[in-house]
Design an enzyme around this catalytic site. Structure first.
Site, PDB file in Angstrom:
ATOM      1  N   LYS A   1     -58.820 -22.865   4.634  1.00 13.53           N
ATOM      2  CA  LYS A   1     -57.954 -22.630   3.465  1.00 13.53           C
ATOM      3  C   LYS A   1     -58.485 -23.449   2.301  1.00 13.53           C
ATOM      4  O   LYS A   1     -58.675 -24.659   2.405  1.00 13.53           O
ATOM      5  CB  LYS A   1     -56.517 -23.047   3.800  1.00 13.53           C
ATOM      6  CG  LYS A   1     -55.488 -22.532   2.814  1.00 13.53           C
ATOM      7  CD  LYS A   1     -55.300 -21.027   2.915  1.00 13.53           C
ATOM      8  CE  LYS A   1     -54.124 -20.627   3.784  1.00 13.53           C
ATOM      9  NZ  LYS A   1     -54.127 -19.187   4.089  1.00 13.53           N
TER      10      LYS A   1
ATOM     11  N   THR B   1     -56.323 -20.160   9.078  1.00 13.35           N
ATOM     12  CA  THR B   1     -56.413 -20.916   7.818  1.00 13.35           C
ATOM     13  C   THR B   1     -55.028 -21.398   7.420  1.00 13.35           C
ATOM     14  O   THR B   1     -54.873 -22.442   6.813  1.00 13.35           O
ATOM     15  CB  THR B   1     -57.028 -20.061   6.693  1.00 13.35           C
ATOM     16  OG1 THR B   1     -56.151 -18.996   6.352  1.00 13.35           O
ATOM     17  CG2 THR B   1     -58.393 -19.509   7.084  1.00 13.35           C
TER      18      THR B   1
ATOM     19  N   HIS C   1     -44.167 -25.861 -11.211  1.00 18.01           N
ATOM     20  CA  HIS C   1     -43.256 -25.980 -10.077  1.00 18.01           C
ATOM     21  C   HIS C   1     -43.863 -26.802  -8.938  1.00 18.01           C
ATOM     22  O   HIS C   1     -45.013 -26.595  -8.555  1.00 18.01           O
ATOM     23  CB  HIS C   1     -42.907 -24.596  -9.537  1.00 18.01           C
ATOM     24  CG  HIS C   1     -42.267 -23.710 -10.555  1.00 18.01           C
ATOM     25  ND1 HIS C   1     -41.034 -23.983 -11.121  1.00 18.01           N
ATOM     26  CD2 HIS C   1     -42.671 -22.554 -11.125  1.00 18.01           C
ATOM     27  CE1 HIS C   1     -40.717 -23.029 -11.978  1.00 18.01           C
ATOM     28  NE2 HIS C   1     -41.702 -22.150 -12.018  1.00 18.01           N
TER      29      HIS C   1
HETATM   30  O1  LIG Z   1     -35.608 -26.014 -15.938  1.00 18.24           O
HETATM   31  C1  LIG Z   1     -35.544 -24.848 -15.542  1.00 18.24           C
HETATM   32  N1  LIG Z   1     -35.136 -23.866 -16.380  1.00 18.24           N
HETATM   33  C2  LIG Z   1     -35.037 -22.560 -15.991  1.00 18.24           C
HETATM   34  O2  LIG Z   1     -34.629 -21.682 -16.790  1.00 18.24           O
HETATM   35  C3  LIG Z   1     -35.405 -22.266 -14.672  1.00 18.24           C
HETATM   36  N2  LIG Z   1     -35.448 -21.110 -13.960  1.00 18.24           N
HETATM   37  C4  LIG Z   1     -35.901 -21.412 -12.724  1.00 18.24           C
HETATM   38  O3  LIG Z   1     -36.088 -20.576 -11.788  1.00 18.24           O
HETATM   39  N3  LIG Z   1     -36.141 -22.737 -12.617  1.00 18.24           N
HETATM   40  C5  LIG Z   1     -35.838 -23.291 -13.812  1.00 18.24           C
HETATM   41  N4  LIG Z   1     -35.911 -24.573 -14.269  1.00 18.24           N
END
Ligand SMILES: O=c1[nH]c(=O)c2[nH]c(=O)[nH]c2[nH]1
Length: 300
Positions: A17, A62, A252
Site C-alpha cells: 500500500k 495491501t 479531514h
Molecule cells: O467545520 C465544518 N463545517 C462544515 O460545514 C462541515 N461539514 C462537514 O461534513 N464537516 C464540517 N466541518
C-alpha cells in the site's frame, strides 16, 4: 534460420500500500505532540503464483499492510521515521514466510508550534514547517491603485478545541457528531489594502501572525466560525486592510477504527485524507467597505 519461440517471464515484482497518511497525536496532559507521516510499503517474495496462476495464497493484502501502519502507530508510537520504518519492515519479513524483503518509504511532514510557549494554543496548535507562498496582485489604471496581498499554503492544525455538531440531518447525513476533533486547514487568503505607501513586508508579517493567532486561539464549533474569527482579527488589527477573503479546505483527519485489532483509539491515530475535502470560503470586511476581491483568484 529458425526463430526461438518467444515466451514471457515474470521479472522483478513488488506490491504493497502506497501513501498511508498516518497522524499520531500523543497527549501529555494539555501539551500535545504530533507525528505526521506518509508511509509506503513494498513487499517482495514468493509471488510467482499470484502473477501466474491466480493463487493468492502467498499474498498478505495491501489493505492489511495499511492497517499495520495504523496499528503500529498506536501500539508502538512513532519515535522517528527510521525506527517506525524498521519496525514495519521487520514485521512483514519475519511474520510472513512468503515475504522475503520489504521496502518502507516514509515522508515526514514537520510541524512547528504556533506562538510562544505560553501563548494561546501553543500546546495544541501547529503550523506546518516550510514557508507558505506570498502573493500580491496590483492594479493601476493611471489614477487609482488596488493592491491585494495574500498567502497560499499555510497549513495549520489544532489537535483539540474543535467540535462539530448540531447540523442538519437529512436522509443522506451519516457524519457522526463530535465534541473533540482535529481541525486542520490550509490557509489561502487575499486581503485588499485601502491605500498605498505602506511597509508591505511588515503588514504581511502582521496579517500572517494574526491569522495564525486567531486559528490557535479560537475554540471552534465549525471551520466557518474559525474562518470568520481569522478574517475579523486581521480587519480589526490592520487598519490598512479593507477586506480579506479566505479559502479554507477542511483537511479531514478521521479517527482510525482499531477495534478489529483489539486496540482502543483514544484520539491518538488519525488517517489524514486528502480528498474529497470540505471547502469553506468567505469574505470578511470592514463595516461599510466595498466587497471587491473576486470569488475566484486570477491565475497567472
Ligand atoms: O467545520 C465544518 N463545517 C462544515 O460545514 C462541515 N461539514 C462537514 O461534513 N464537516 C464540517 N466541518
Amino acid at each position: 534460420m529458425t526463430t526461438e519461440p518467444r515466451r514471457a517471464v515474470l521479472g522483478q515484482n513488488q506490491y504493497g500500500k502506497a501513501e498511508t497518511r498516518v497522524v499520531r497525536i500523543s497527549r501529555n496532559g494539555t501539551t500535545h505532540h504530533l507525528k505526521d507521516l506518509n508511509v509506503s510499503v513494498s513487499l517482495s517474495g514468493d509471488m510467482d503464483d499470484v502473477h501466474l496462476t491466480g493463487s493468492n495464497a502467498n499474498v498478505l493484502t495491501t489493505d492489511a499492510t495499511k492497517n499495520t501502519v495504523f496499528a503500529f502507530a498506536k501500539e508502538h508510537g512513532i519515535a522517528s521515521a527510521e525506527e517506525f520504518g524498521m519496525r514495519l519492515a521487520r514485521h512483514f519479513v519475519s511474520s510472513q514466510e512468503s515475504i522475503r524483503s520489504a521496502r518502507i518509504r516514509v515522508e515526514e511532514y514537520a510541524w512547528d508550534r504556533i506562538g510562544a510557549p505560553d501563548a494561546d494554543g501553543a500546546r495544541h496548535s501547529f503550523v506546518r514547517a516550510g514557508r507558505e507562498t506570498r502573493t500580491a496582485e496590483i492594479h493601476h489604471d493611471g489614477e487609482g491603485w488596488e493592491v491585494v496581498s495574500g498567502l497560499e499554503g499555510l497549513v495549520v492544525l489544532n489537535s483539540t478545541d474543535s467540535e462539530f455538531h448540531g447540523y442538519v440531518k437529512d436522509r443522506y447525513t451519516t457524519l457522526p457528531e463530535t465534541r473533540d476533533r482535529v481541525l486542520a486547514t490550509e490557509v489561502n487568503a487575499r486581503w485588499r489594502y485601502a491605500g498605498t505607501g505602506l511597509d508591505w513586508d511588515a503588514s504581511y508579517a502582521r496579517a500572517r501572525e494574526h491569522l495564525l493567532h486567531a486559528f490557535a486561539a479560537t475554540y471552534s464549533y465549525s471551520l466557518q466560525q474559525t474562518l470568520y474569527a481569522m478574517g475579523a482579527r486581521v480587519v480589526e488589527h490592520l487598519p490598512e486592510v479593507e477586506e480579506i477573503r479566505l479559502s479554507l479546505p477542511n483537511k479531514h483527519h478521521f479517527l482510525v477504527d482499531l477495534g478489529p485489532f483489539g486496540l482502543k483509539n483514544d484520539n491518538e491515530v488519525y488517517y489524514a485524507a486528502d480528498r474529497p475535502y470540505g471547502l469553506i470560503e468567505a469574505t470578511v470586511l470592514r463595516d461599510g467597505a466595498e466587497q471587491r476581491i473576486p470569488v475566484h483568484p486570477a491565475r497567472p
